[in-house]
Enzyme design. Sequence first.
Site, PDB file in Angstrom:
ATOM      1  CE  LYS A 220      -4.467   0.879   0.033  1.00 25.55           C
ATOM      2  NZ  LYS A 220      -5.492  -0.068  -0.512  1.00 25.55           N
TER       3      LYS A 220
HETATM    4  P1  NAD Z   1     -13.725   7.543  -2.448  1.00 23.49           P
HETATM    5  O1  NAD Z   1     -12.770   8.525  -2.311  1.00 23.49           O
HETATM    6  O2  NAD Z   1     -14.370   6.976  -3.993  1.00 23.49           O
HETATM    7  O3  NAD Z   1     -15.085   7.599  -1.783  1.00 23.49           O
HETATM    8  C1  NAD Z   1     -14.991   7.805  -0.312  1.00 23.49           C
HETATM    9  C2  NAD Z   1     -16.561   8.085   0.040  1.00 23.49           C
HETATM   10  O4  NAD Z   1     -16.702   8.179   1.558  1.00 23.49           O
HETATM   11  C3  NAD Z   1     -16.856   9.566  -0.455  1.00 23.49           C
HETATM   12  O5  NAD Z   1     -18.389   9.693  -0.678  1.00 23.49           O
HETATM   13  C4  NAD Z   1     -16.745  10.385   0.876  1.00 23.49           C
HETATM   14  O6  NAD Z   1     -17.573  11.588   0.863  1.00 23.49           O
HETATM   15  C5  NAD Z   1     -17.191   9.383   2.032  1.00 23.49           C
HETATM   16  N1  NAD Z   1     -16.633   9.848   3.109  1.00 23.49           N
HETATM   17  C6  NAD Z   1     -15.394  10.127   3.657  1.00 23.49           C
HETATM   18  N2  NAD Z   1     -15.383  10.071   5.081  1.00 23.49           N
HETATM   19  C7  NAD Z   1     -16.606   9.986   5.407  1.00 23.49           C
HETATM   20  C8  NAD Z   1     -17.454   9.644   6.838  1.00 23.49           C
HETATM   21  N3  NAD Z   1     -16.764  10.108   7.865  1.00 23.49           N
HETATM   22  N4  NAD Z   1     -18.454   9.563   6.988  1.00 23.49           N
HETATM   23  C9  NAD Z   1     -19.167   9.263   5.847  1.00 23.49           C
HETATM   24  N5  NAD Z   1     -18.764   9.095   4.554  1.00 23.49           N
HETATM   25  C10 NAD Z   1     -17.482   9.389   4.267  1.00 23.49           C
HETATM   26  O7  NAD Z   1     -13.095   6.028  -1.868  1.00 23.49           O
HETATM   27  P2  NAD Z   1     -13.623   4.542  -2.289  1.00 23.49           P
HETATM   28  O8  NAD Z   1     -12.463   3.904  -3.403  1.00 23.49           O
HETATM   29  O9  NAD Z   1     -14.983   4.276  -2.438  1.00 23.49           O
HETATM   30  O10 NAD Z   1     -13.296   3.862  -0.934  1.00 23.49           O
HETATM   31  C11 NAD Z   1     -13.827   3.622   0.139  1.00 23.49           C
HETATM   32  C12 NAD Z   1     -13.216   2.404   1.028  1.00 23.49           C
HETATM   33  O11 NAD Z   1     -13.246   1.350   0.161  1.00 23.49           O
HETATM   34  C13 NAD Z   1     -11.823   2.828   1.422  1.00 23.49           C
HETATM   35  O12 NAD Z   1     -11.906   2.373   2.822  1.00 23.49           O
HETATM   36  C14 NAD Z   1     -11.072   1.851   0.553  1.00 23.49           C
HETATM   37  O13 NAD Z   1      -9.637   1.574   0.974  1.00 23.49           O
HETATM   38  C15 NAD Z   1     -11.815   0.826   0.367  1.00 23.49           C
HETATM   39  N6  NAD Z   1     -11.653  -0.097  -0.939  1.00 23.49           N
HETATM   40  C16 NAD Z   1     -11.666   0.627  -1.978  1.00 23.49           C
HETATM   41  C17 NAD Z   1     -11.218  -0.091  -3.288  1.00 23.49           C
HETATM   42  C18 NAD Z   1     -11.705   0.438  -4.708  1.00 23.49           C
HETATM   43  O14 NAD Z   1     -11.771  -0.318  -5.516  1.00 23.49           O
HETATM   44  N7  NAD Z   1     -11.915   1.922  -4.825  1.00 23.49           N
HETATM   45  C19 NAD Z   1     -11.346  -1.434  -3.117  1.00 23.49           C
HETATM   46  C20 NAD Z   1     -11.237  -2.002  -1.986  1.00 23.49           C
HETATM   47  C21 NAD Z   1     -11.216  -1.025  -0.751  1.00 23.49           C
END
Ligand code: NAD
Length: 429
Positions: free
Chosen positions: A119
Amino acid sequence: MAATTVYKEPAPQVGNTENPLESMMSRFNIAAEILGLDDTSYEVLKAPDKQVIVHLPVMMDDGKVHVFEGYRVVHNTILGPSKGGIRYDKNVNLDEVKALAAWMTWKCAVVDIPYGGAKGGIICEPTTMSVGELERLTRAYTVSMKDVFGPDRDIPAPDMGTGPREMAWIMDEFSKAVGQTASAVVTGKPLVMGGSLGRTEATGRGVMVSCLAALAKLGMKPEETSVAVQGFGNVGSWASKLLFDKGLKVKGVSDISGAYWNENGINIDEAIAYKNAHSGRLEGFEGAEPMDPTKLLISAVDVIVPAAVEDVITEHNAPHIQAKLIVEGANGPTSASADPIINEKGILVVPDILANSGGVTVSYFEWVQNKQGFKWSLDMVTDRADRIMADAFEKVYAVSLKYNIPMRIAAYVVAIDKVAQTYKYRGGY
Ligand code: NAD
């Protein structure tokens, strides 16, 4: 490896709930004990292989140079080249990156793809930076990591705060550094330059597949099931959309701007269209009423999907959760101190390292396509990814029944067993 220990519910660990590394390690320790993991394998799997910290001087638009701190942690390469996203956020820190790197190792092992875990992260505020500043920062970071990254060494991908645009810059800068086009050095690229069909929705799709598999185990019908989704970014919005399409009633959604509730169900197509038209935020969305964001995860729904940040389910709110099922879209949304409370309440949890592994699975497909110099159809991608997710779910569920342990610990058992067995075959010094 045979089980030597009966699973015992760990005591709540009040006070360390905000450190994802400690949360990860406490689950690792329980699974290692269940597996009877030998001391050597334990020590090898516990510590990251490599931690790189860089300081990146970048010219900002106002002419001043700002020095950014960035990290890349390679947790493990026993199963193959390391794989893991890059996070841009003001709260990035080394412990978080270490935990996220280890989760990548376990995640790849759970879905049985030939990758280790890594990461990266940079402490920055991407929403306040110009495109030019972000590009200079991303290129500087790539050059500083040119001996870490590589198509057969360490393959980054997007995470919070980064996306296809940043991946394109990384691919370009790395290709320049090595003097050849290196498409397979990074995944999550734009479609026109070697990205995979189906990658954008892959994580949310995997959340949907594992949610439906869990509902089937619980004897619940999708069309009679309500859900609340925290986070409406890539994972949360796609999970909401695909669950909505399967007939679940999405009563609550939230993002950084607040939480929104509609007892009759939110029209997710409208919510996504609104978000896309309003700088990626739900603020002002009229298809639901604003609600207290702290109430979302304890609202009266059958399923909650945390899909935003770490440690949002803690010993403080866990006693009040009403849902029967938690499907973890985010990495590390549940702190270790909440586990015994959730288990005591009989809530089924599809853990992060299983539920959100659809993303890395399709990232793997992207890498395979780049190496093949060939493009797969969307059907080919989704059929294969859905099968991998469904198989991984069944494997973890079977292990949870076999040892009478929660699915979270079962997922760690599956993952650690695979990595430890491979380590034994490969051997060491
Ligand atoms: P992103 O940046 O696209 O979206 C994050 C979302 O969370 C946004 O809508 C933001 O406004 C919201 N947010 C942030 N803080 C918040 C809070 N305190 N309360 C409510 N909403 C909040 O990110 P993403 O890619 O969707 O990733 C989200 C999670 O999923 C992370 O933990 C990431 O590590 C995990 N993840 C992502 C992927 C991927 O393919 N994108 C894969 C595996 C895991």
